[in-house]
Design an enzyme around this catalytic site. Structure first.
Site, PDB file in Angstrom:
ATOM      1  N   LEU A   6      49.781  37.361  31.461  1.00  0.00           N
ATOM      2  CA  LEU A   6      49.048  38.485  30.879  1.00  0.00           C
ATOM      3  C   LEU A   6      48.884  38.300  29.378  1.00  0.00           C
ATOM      4  O   LEU A   6      49.777  37.786  28.700  1.00  0.00           O
ATOM      5  CB  LEU A   6      49.796  39.797  31.158  1.00  0.00           C
ATOM      6  CG  LEU A   6      49.217  41.085  30.576  1.00  0.00           C
ATOM      7  CD1 LEU A   6      47.892  41.437  31.255  1.00  0.00           C
ATOM      8  CD2 LEU A   6      50.214  42.229  30.708  1.00  0.00           C
ATOM      9  N   ASP A   7      47.723  38.730  28.877  1.00  0.00           N
ATOM     10  CA  ASP A   7      47.491  38.768  27.433  1.00  0.00           C
ATOM     11  C   ASP A   7      46.687  40.012  27.117  1.00  0.00           C
ATOM     12  O   ASP A   7      45.666  40.292  27.768  1.00  0.00           O
ATOM     13  CB  ASP A   7      46.747  37.516  26.952  1.00  0.00           C
ATOM     14  CG  ASP A   7      46.627  37.488  25.437  1.00  0.00           C
ATOM     15  OD1 ASP A   7      47.664  37.531  24.752  1.00  0.00           O
ATOM     16  OD2 ASP A   7      45.493  37.436  24.927  1.00  0.00           O
ATOM     17  N   VAL A   8      47.115  40.779  26.124  1.00  0.00           N
ATOM     18  CA  VAL A   8      46.506  42.055  25.748  1.00  0.00           C
ATOM     19  C   VAL A   8      45.997  41.952  24.319  1.00  0.00           C
ATOM     20  O   VAL A   8      46.655  41.359  23.455  1.00  0.00           O
ATOM     21  CB  VAL A   8      47.517  43.215  25.887  1.00  0.00           C
ATOM     22  CG1 VAL A   8      46.867  44.546  25.529  1.00  0.00           C
ATOM     23  CG2 VAL A   8      48.090  43.264  27.299  1.00  0.00           C
ATOM     24  N   GLU A   9      44.842  42.549  24.064  1.00  0.00           N
ATOM     25  CA  GLU A   9      44.270  42.575  22.721  1.00  0.00           C
ATOM     26  C   GLU A   9      44.111  44.016  22.259  1.00  0.00           C
ATOM     27  O   GLU A   9      43.869  44.922  23.064  1.00  0.00           O
ATOM     28  CB  GLU A   9      42.904  41.872  22.699  1.00  0.00           C
ATOM     29  CG  GLU A   9      42.955  40.409  23.098  1.00  0.00           C
ATOM     30  CD  GLU A   9      43.776  39.548  22.153  1.00  0.00           C
ATOM     31  OE1 GLU A   9      44.026  39.998  21.009  1.00  0.00           O
ATOM     32  OE2 GLU A   9      44.169  38.444  22.537  1.00  0.00           O
TER      33      GLU A   9
END
Length: 553
Positions: A209-212
């Protein structure tokens, strides 16, 4: 205040720990005392239940007058029936606990015992009587194995699973192809290679997962991407798809759970659809930042999801200390590593086997550039849109920014493939991996005073930082004066600094303009001097004033 005379010259700090003296009749609270034997200075302590003074620290008067003290100071060290002591006279675990935990007595050679006793006598510790405590006999749970080592290994394996198996499965898989177009709709979208389907949340048991976040506007998540061994996912916030941009209202609005990313529940719900939480694993680089954006992590009875951080794995395998990070930056980073690699006969440098913690640097260390060109493999230019841009700018560049986020996920998987086997090789004990998972689930209970604490902490930080900068500027200004006559060579600290200076080089056009200005000023004052000696004081409205003003006109 010194202690009264002590008969036996024994260091009090060795027996009872630094500054802990069991002479209640001699110590008073909030009063400094100095030990005449070791020289340590400590505050006195008060005890709710007074304990008898240690025999070797009692004065002769105390031993004679105390009714509770024994006439023989060594009498308290006589072994009671069944009490275990080491060959050096140190009390050990009770017999029942020792048999339960270790099963059998250790075998110690007489040569080792004699050498230990000799070593203690050299330091004046050979005849120190140890304190004797009552044996403790408690009921412990049965060992899960043949010995205590196997017991903890069994517990650690149970705590590590199924997360360890999920991480190994994810690291060994080949990711599905990345979508070329991303759907601009609020919520989660799943991509199976053929079509995009709207879903409530990813139902896979392991994800990267990667969140911005749009930093200038709020700390709420704006978009995210994830990948499993089967599907790609994208998440878009309602704020991004909304056509109304009210910056000030959005800044003042408090964050609620609906602003977070649902990873295991439907929108507006706090319980899973199946009624029970699923054991899952989420992998990320600095995954604690991504975890703070997940809705379910704020529930009191939260899910069974574990988080694995590739940054933490890298820190254990090839991380850098604070000093090494500074040296790395000053020496040029990977440019210096490539230069060292081309030198013949050069031994491997620490810079070539470690890196800072950013995903860009970590990816370069373990994976490198696939094209073979002199680049870093990861382009971070689009990150400025999230750190300096607006919602409108993110909406305008949506496809490129979602792909940038997805590429971070892809690169995190590449790092995981390299660093996870290295971590398990260097730290084979299952407790290490179990501890890594446990450290990925911290939480801090807060109340309504939390916002006041943050504001006060920020105010204090800004105040202290300003004061520190002012002091550093004053110290730097004072140190710069040492350049005259090379006085810095007499200072043991300043002489190690780089005092070389570069001559000022302005542009040629500016140099010509400066020379012309200086010539005009010189001509102006020459005329003023001639007029003064000629005795002709010119009026303000005359031609002389026009001449004086001409160079600056």
């Amino acid at each position: 205040v010194n202690f009264p005379e002590i008969e036996r010259p024994t260091c009090c700090c060795f027996i009872y720990g630094p500054g802990i003296m069991y002479c209640r009749n001699l110590l008073k609270a909030n009063v400094l005392y100095q030990c005449p034997l070791c020289g340590c200075i400590r505050f006195g302590q008060l005890w709710q239940q007074p304990l008898p003074a240690a025999p070797h620290l009692q004065t002769a008067t105390q031993r004679n007058t105390s009714s509770t003290s024994s006439s023989n100071p060594e009498e308290v060290h006589v072994d009671s029936p069944g009490r275990r002591k080491s060959p050096l006279g140190i009390q050990m675990l009770s017999k029942s606990l020792h048999e339960h935990i270790f099963r059998q007595e250790p075998e110690i050679s007489s040569r080792v015992i004699k050498r230990s006793q000799k070593h203690l006598r050299v330091h004046g510790l050979g005849q120190i009587p140890g304190s004797v405590l009552p044996d403790v006999d408690i009921q412990l749970p049965p060992l899960l194995g043949k010995d205590i080592d196997e017991h903890f290994r069994t517990i650690a394996r149970a705590q590590s699973e199924p997360s360890l198996s999920l991480a190994q499965r994810l690291a060994s898989c080949v990711l599905p192809p990345m979508p070329r177009r991303w759907k601009f709709e609020p919520g989660w979208t799943r991509y199976d290679g053929k079509e995009a389907m709207k879903v409530d949340y990813p139902d896979d048991d392991v994800l990267i997962l990667d969140v911005e976040v749009c930093v200038p506007e709020s700390q709420r998540p704006i978009l995210a991407t994830a990948v499993s061994d089967k599907y790609w996912y994208s998440w878009v916030s309602k704020r991004l798809t909304s056509s109304v941009d009210d910056f000030y209202a959005d800044m003042q609005r408090k964050t609620v759970l609906d602003d977070m990313i649902p990873l295991e529940t439907r929108e507006g719900e706090l319980e899973p659809v199946s009624g029970s939480w699923q054991q899952r694993l989420v992998v990320g680089h600095n995954v604690s930042y991504d975890r703070a954006m997940i809705k379910e992590q704020y529930l009191i009875k939260g899910p069974g999801t574990k988080f694995l951080d590739t940054l933490s794995l890298h820190t254990c395998v090839a991380g850098q200390t604070t000093t090494q990070k500074i040296l790395w930056k000053n020496r040029g980073g990977w440019d210096a590593v490539r230069t060292l690699a081309t030198e013949p006969g050069r031994r491997q440098n620490w810079m070539s086997v470690s890196s800072p913690n950013s995903l860009q640097e970590v990816h370069w260390l373990y994976v490198g550039s696939k094209t073979g060109e002199d680049d870093r493999g990861i382009n971070k230019q689009k990150r400025d849109v999230f750190t300096k841009g607006t919602i409108k700018a993110i909406r305008k560049q949506f496809q490129g920014l979602v792909r940038y986020c997805a590429e971070d996920v892809y690169h995190t998987h590449e790092v995981l493939q390299k660093v996870l086997p290295l971590f398990l090789q260097r730290f084979p004990h299952p407790v290490s991996f179990a501890g890594m998972l446990e450290m990925g689930l911290p939480y801090l209970p807060v109340d309504t005073s939390w916002e006041r604490y943050l504001a006060a902490a920020e105010y204090t930080f800004q105040d202290m930082e300003g004061e520190m900068k002012a002091k550093l500027m004053a110290l730097a200004d004072r140190a710069c004066k040492y350049i005259h006559d090379q006085r810095y060579e007499s200072s043991p600290w300043l002489c190690n600094l780089d005092w070389s200076s570069k001559p000022f080089r302005g542009k040629a056009k500016k140099k010509r303009e400066m020379k012309k200005l200086l010539a005009d000023i010189e001509e102006h004052y020459r005329r003023e001097k001639e007029a003064f000696w000629a005795g002709g004081r010119r009026t303000e409205g005359g031609a002389g004033m026009e001449e004086r003003r001409k160079p600056f006109g």
